[in-house]
Motif scaffolding. Structure first.
Motif, mmCIF file in Angstrom:
data_model
loop_
_atom_site.group_PDB
_atom_site.id
_atom_site.type_symbol
_atom_site.label_atom_id
_atom_site.label_comp_id
_atom_site.label_asym_id
_atom_site.label_seq_id
_atom_site.Cartn_x
_atom_site.Cartn_y
_atom_site.Cartn_z
ATOM 1 N N ASN A 118 -67.871 -98.087 -5.759
ATOM 2 C CA ASN A 118 -67.327 -99.141 -6.618
ATOM 3 C C ASN A 118 -66.884 -100.385 -5.856
ATOM 4 O O ASN A 118 -66.226 -101.265 -6.421
ATOM 5 C CB ASN A 118 -66.202 -98.578 -7.479
ATOM 6 N N GLY A 119 -67.254 -100.450 -4.581
ATOM 7 C CA GLY A 119 -67.028 -101.664 -3.807
ATOM 8 C C GLY A 119 -65.608 -101.922 -3.379
ATOM 9 O O GLY A 119 -65.254 -103.058 -3.063
ATOM 10 N N GLU A 133 -62.473 -102.857 -14.993
ATOM 11 C CA GLU A 133 -62.356 -102.467 -16.408
ATOM 12 C C GLU A 133 -63.164 -101.211 -16.716
ATOM 13 O O GLU A 133 -63.945 -101.158 -17.656
ATOM 14 C CB GLU A 133 -62.747 -103.636 -17.320
ATOM 15 N N ILE A 134 -62.962 -100.203 -15.853
ATOM 16 C CA ILE A 134 -63.578 -98.900 -16.055
ATOM 17 C C ILE A 134 -62.472 -97.856 -16.058
ATOM 18 O O ILE A 134 -61.336 -98.146 -15.679
ATOM 19 C CB ILE A 134 -64.634 -98.576 -14.966
ATOM 20 N N GLU A 135 -62.815 -96.655 -16.499
ATOM 21 C CA GLU A 135 -61.803 -95.592 -16.566
ATOM 22 C C GLU A 135 -61.405 -95.124 -15.173
ATOM 23 O O GLU A 135 -62.236 -95.060 -14.262
ATOM 24 C CB GLU A 135 -62.339 -94.402 -17.368
ATOM 25 N N ILE A 136 -60.145 -94.789 -15.056
ATOM 26 C CA ILE A 136 -59.630 -94.237 -13.797
ATOM 27 C C ILE A 136 -60.068 -92.784 -13.723
ATOM 28 O O ILE A 136 -59.748 -91.996 -14.618
ATOM 29 C CB ILE A 136 -58.093 -94.351 -13.731
ATOM 30 N N PRO A 137 -60.811 -92.421 -12.695
ATOM 31 C CA PRO A 137 -61.265 -91.034 -12.580
ATOM 32 C C PRO A 137 -60.099 -90.093 -12.291
ATOM 33 O O PRO A 137 -59.085 -90.496 -11.721
ATOM 34 C CB PRO A 137 -62.251 -91.075 -11.410
ATOM 35 N N GLU A 138 -60.241 -88.870 -12.686
ATOM 36 C CA GLU A 138 -59.188 -87.869 -12.511
ATOM 37 C C GLU A 138 -59.647 -86.758 -11.567
ATOM 38 O O GLU A 138 -60.837 -86.563 -11.359
ATOM 39 C CB GLU A 138 -58.841 -87.241 -13.872
ATOM 40 N N LEU A 149 -55.391 -97.444 -4.779
ATOM 41 C CA LEU A 149 -56.567 -98.300 -4.665
ATOM 42 C C LEU A 149 -57.572 -97.998 -5.773
ATOM 43 O O LEU A 149 -58.178 -98.909 -6.339
ATOM 44 C CB LEU A 149 -57.199 -98.137 -3.287
ATOM 45 N N ILE A 150 -57.728 -96.741 -6.127
ATOM 46 C CA ILE A 150 -58.628 -96.364 -7.224
ATOM 47 C C ILE A 150 -58.103 -96.935 -8.540
ATOM 48 O O ILE A 150 -58.871 -97.508 -9.325
ATOM 49 C CB ILE A 150 -58.796 -94.829 -7.303
ATOM 50 N N ALA A 151 -56.806 -96.815 -8.783
ATOM 51 C CA ALA A 151 -56.228 -97.339 -10.020
ATOM 52 C C ALA A 151 -56.420 -98.853 -10.108
ATOM 53 O O ALA A 151 -56.824 -99.378 -11.157
ATOM 54 C CB ALA A 151 -54.751 -96.979 -10.104
ATOM 55 N N ASP A 152 -56.149 -99.561 -9.017
ATOM 56 C CA ASP A 152 -56.326 -101.016 -9.010
ATOM 57 C C ASP A 152 -57.785 -101.400 -9.204
ATOM 58 O O ASP A 152 -58.108 -102.318 -9.964
ATOM 59 C CB ASP A 152 -55.821 -101.619 -7.690
ATOM 60 N N THR A 153 -58.684 -100.703 -8.511
ATOM 61 C CA THR A 153 -60.109 -100.998 -8.598
ATOM 62 C C THR A 153 -60.622 -100.759 -10.012
ATOM 63 O O THR A 153 -61.348 -101.598 -10.569
ATOM 64 C CB THR A 153 -60.898 -100.147 -7.585
ATOM 65 N N ALA A 154 -60.243 -99.638 -10.610
ATOM 66 C CA ALA A 154 -60.686 -99.321 -11.971
ATOM 67 C C ALA A 154 -60.190 -100.371 -12.960
ATOM 68 O O ALA A 154 -60.938 -100.810 -13.845
ATOM 69 C CB ALA A 154 -60.208 -97.925 -12.371
ATOM 70 N N ARG A 155 -58.937 -100.796 -12.798
ATOM 71 C CA ARG A 155 -58.408 -101.832 -13.689
ATOM 72 C C ARG A 155 -59.170 -103.143 -13.526
ATOM 73 O O ARG A 155 -59.515 -103.796 -14.506
ATOM 74 C CB ARG A 155 -56.922 -102.055 -13.423
ATOM 75 N N LEU A 156 -59.430 -103.542 -12.289
ATOM 76 C CA LEU A 156 -60.144 -104.793 -12.046
ATOM 77 C C LEU A 156 -61.579 -104.744 -12.565
ATOM 78 O O LEU A 156 -62.099 -105.740 -13.066
ATOM 79 C CB LEU A 156 -60.146 -105.123 -10.550
#
Length: 155
Positions: free
Chosen positions: A145-146, A126-131, A117-124
């Motif tokens: 991030n909603g 257009e922000i970096e995927i946190p690690e 869900l984090i990966a999908d949200t970050a892509r949508l």
């Protein structure tokens, strides 16, 4: 019911629709037709010329073909609404359980569902995927991030 029994039942029940020239591309529109309440359905069919002397099968096939886009959109909204209700219920249940169990869960490793869900949200967004987040940090990030964006009325 076994898979074979289910397939046979599906073929038996849908056969007349397929024989009437409905195909896979009509499935969402057909399911949209099934979302009508009886009164709505009766009102809708009363607008079809000659409806009172048509077979129900011909009426259904005609409605699906005639109102294809509207019915498919109706089904999409219905399906989204059911998923949104299920998601909201799951979130409420999870939050209630989290209150009872305390904050021990926050230090555990991020779940695979959170990771996706984090990966999908970050892509949508257009922000970096946190690690390197734990479960609590991931939950906080998702809230900030909603996410889940698919069910976010603001998104």
């Amino acid at each position: 019911m076994s898979i074979n029994e289910r397939l046979y039942a599906c073929a038996s029940l849908a056969g007349p629709l397929v024989d009437g020239n409905l195909g896979h591309a009509d499935a969402n529109a057909f399911h949209g037709l099934l979302t009508f309440e009886a009164a709505e359905f009766a009102q809708r069919i009363s607008l079809v010329p000659g409806w009172s002397t048509m077979s129900v099968l011909d009426l259904i096939i005609g409605l699906v073909k005639e109102d294809h886009s509207d019915l498919a959109a109706r089904f999409a909204v219905s399906r989204w609404t059911k998923r949104k209700v299920a998601y909201d219920d799951e979130c409420a249940s999870w939050k209630a359980a989290a209150i009872e169990k305390g904050d021990d869960w926050r230090g555990r490793p991020m779940s695979s569902a959170q990771r996706f869900l984090i990966a999908d949200t970050a892509r949508l967004l257009e922000i970096e995927i946190p690690e390197a987040m734990n479960r609590g940090e991931a939950a906080d990030w998702l809230d900030r991030n909603g996410a889940h964006l698919l069910y976010n009325k603001k998104g």
